[in-house]
Design a protein around this motif. Structure first.
Motif, short mmCIF file in Angstrom:
data_model
loop_
_atom_site.label_atom_id
_atom_site.label_comp_id
_atom_site.label_asym_id
_atom_site.label_seq_id
_atom_site.Cartn_x
_atom_site.Cartn_y
_atom_site.Cartn_z
N MET A 1 8.37 12.28 5.20
CA MET A 1 7.35 11.37 6.58
C MET A 1 6.23 10.35 6.15
O MET A 1 6.05 10.25 4.78
N VAL A 2 5.93 9.26 6.20
CA VAL A 2 5.21 7.84 6.36
C VAL A 2 4.08 8.17 6.81
O VAL A 2 4.35 8.00 8.61
N GLU A 3 2.85 8.21 6.83
CA GLU A 3 1.76 7.86 7.11
C GLU A 3 1.76 6.79 7.52
O GLU A 3 1.85 5.55 7.01
N ASP A 4 0.68 6.72 8.82
CA ASP A 4 0.81 6.10 9.76
C ASP A 4 -0.39 5.20 9.09
O ASP A 4 -1.76 5.15 8.51
N PRO A 5 -0.09 3.10 8.96
CA PRO A 5 -0.37 2.64 8.17
C PRO A 5 -2.33 2.32 8.96
O PRO A 5 -3.49 2.17 7.99
N VAL A 6 -2.78 2.37 10.10
CA VAL A 6 -4.12 2.66 10.36
C VAL A 6 -4.83 4.15 9.60
O VAL A 6 -5.47 3.66 8.89
N VAL A 284 -0.37 9.40 -1.34
CA VAL A 284 0.26 9.77 0.27
C VAL A 284 2.04 8.21 0.34
O VAL A 284 1.76 7.06 -0.48
N ASN A 285 2.88 8.84 0.89
CA ASN A 285 3.98 8.15 0.59
C ASN A 285 3.63 7.33 2.50
O ASN A 285 3.79 7.70 3.65
N GLY A 286 3.50 5.94 1.87
CA GLY A 286 2.88 5.25 3.26
C GLY A 286 2.86 3.62 2.64
O GLY A 286 2.95 3.28 1.93
N VAL A 287 1.69 2.81 2.92
CA VAL A 287 1.82 1.47 2.49
C VAL A 287 0.98 1.03 0.95
O VAL A 287 0.32 2.13 0.65
N THR A 288 1.48 0.25 0.20
CA THR A 288 1.76 0.22 -0.51
C THR A 288 0.87 -1.24 -0.93
O THR A 288 0.28 -1.22 -2.53
N TYR A 289 1.04 -1.58 0.00
CA TYR A 289 0.01 -3.04 -0.82
C TYR A 289 -0.26 -3.14 0.93
O TYR A 289 -0.14 -2.76 1.46
N CYS A 290 -1.83 -3.64 0.45
CA CYS A 290 -2.55 -4.35 2.07
C CYS A 290 -3.34 -5.89 1.42
O CYS A 290 -3.40 -5.80 0.33
#
Length: 325
Positions: A1-6, A284-290
């Motif tokens: 499951m991927v976390e919402d980037p927001v 968390v499993n989600g965005v790794t760059y911003c």
């Protein structure tokens, strides 16, 4: 499951923003999903909102299994003039703009990593909690033998600064114990790793040192025991949780860390556990760059009082392996 980037960027900003007003006090800033809520501006020094503008699927190799999910977010800063404020709405907007800029750029390579600790925590908190006890056996998190730290003791574990909070046991066979509760802000199915840490030392007439364990809420036992060296100087002992992490996060989203002296009191000489700092580092499993792409001011001057705004365009991404079924 991927976390919402927001959700990831909201948490990143809320956890890391520190805005100082002209009188030296910290600004009270509300960070949330879209949209602007003028009621918040009555009670807060500013509002920061985060929303998804666009998400793109980028195929990175011919089989289309490896993909990059590129998200474009809008991060908006909102302030307004209020009676009796020490910092004008325009000046506060400038402070918030610089702080959003700083936090996103400095954390661009790890937006999905959050460190939970006891900074600014007191007894009024309904998220993180810390307790102490003395007992001859390990107590469960729900045991009535725990006593919560006083506000003055909470302040001693805000930072790793050699100011320590202590738990002392004086009865024969009693261990000095401390219990730490960390509230996860992410769905437990999205958490990839958690590293719990205790910094301090333990002393006892039978030998120095301390042991840390994590509560497995699925089976109701303390597990993953790790022990420090037998020293009377601060050391940090960690417990890492990975693939079976969901067994340790309870239904209320709490992770529990136990610390205890390695040996008990003999009834004449105390056993004491001294804590300098405790934390839980969650990935968390989600965005790794911003990163910030651009920003512009968007003031609303057709209302009274004027609302001062800045809109950031922020890009985030994550890589995925998509199998064909």
């Amino acid at each position: 499951m991927v976390e919402d980037p927001v959700a990831t960027i909201v948490r990143l900003l809320r956890k890391n923003m520190r805005v100082v007003k002209d009188d030296g006090s910290l600004a009270d800033v509300h960070v949330s999903r879209e949209w602007l809520n003028r009621e918040f501006l009555k009670n807060y020094d500013g509002q920061v909102t985060v929303g998804l503008e666009e998400s793109q699927e980028q195929i990175l190799e011919i089989s289309a299994k490896t993909r990059r999910r590129l998200n474009i977010l809008k991060v908006n800063v909102w302030t307004a003039d209020k009676p009796d404020q020490t910092t004008s709405g325009l000046a506060m907007r400038e402070k918030l703009r610089e702080e959003v800029h700083r936090v996103i750029r400095q954390n661009r390579n790890k937006p999905n990593v959050t460190v939970y600790d006891f900074y600014s925590t007191a007894q009024a908190s309904d998220t993180h909690k810390a307790y102490y006890a003395k007992a001859s056996t390990e107590l469960t998190p729900q045991d009535n033998g725990w006593s919560e730290l006083a506000d003055d003791d909470y302040a001693k574990i805000w930072y790793s600064d050699d100011t320590r909070c202590s738990s002392v046991a004086s009865g024969n066979g009693e261990y000095a114990l401390m219990l730490f509760r960390f509230k996860m802000e992410s769905e437990k199915q999205t958490i990839k790793q958690a590293v719990l840490a205790f910094e301090g030392y333990g002393v006892s007439p039978f030998g120095n040192g301390f042991t840390v364990k994590v509560w497995n809420s699925n089976v109701g036992v303390w597990q993953n025991s790790q022990t420090s060296d037998a020293t009377i100087e601060d050391s940090t002992v960690t417990v890492s949780l990975g693939s079976d992490l969901t067994d340790y996060v309870d239904d209320d989203g709490f992770l529990w860390l136990l610390a205890e002296t390695a040996n008990p009191s003999d009834g004449s000489t105390d056993a004491a556990l001294h804590c300098d700092y405790a934390s839980c580092r969650v990935t968390v499993n989600g965005v790794t760059y911003c990163d910030v792409v651009s920003y512009r001011d968007l003031d609303k001057v057709d209302v009274k009082p004027f609302i001062f705004g800045t809109e950031f365009t922020v890009k985030t991404w994550l890589f995925e392996k998509v199998e064909v079924t």
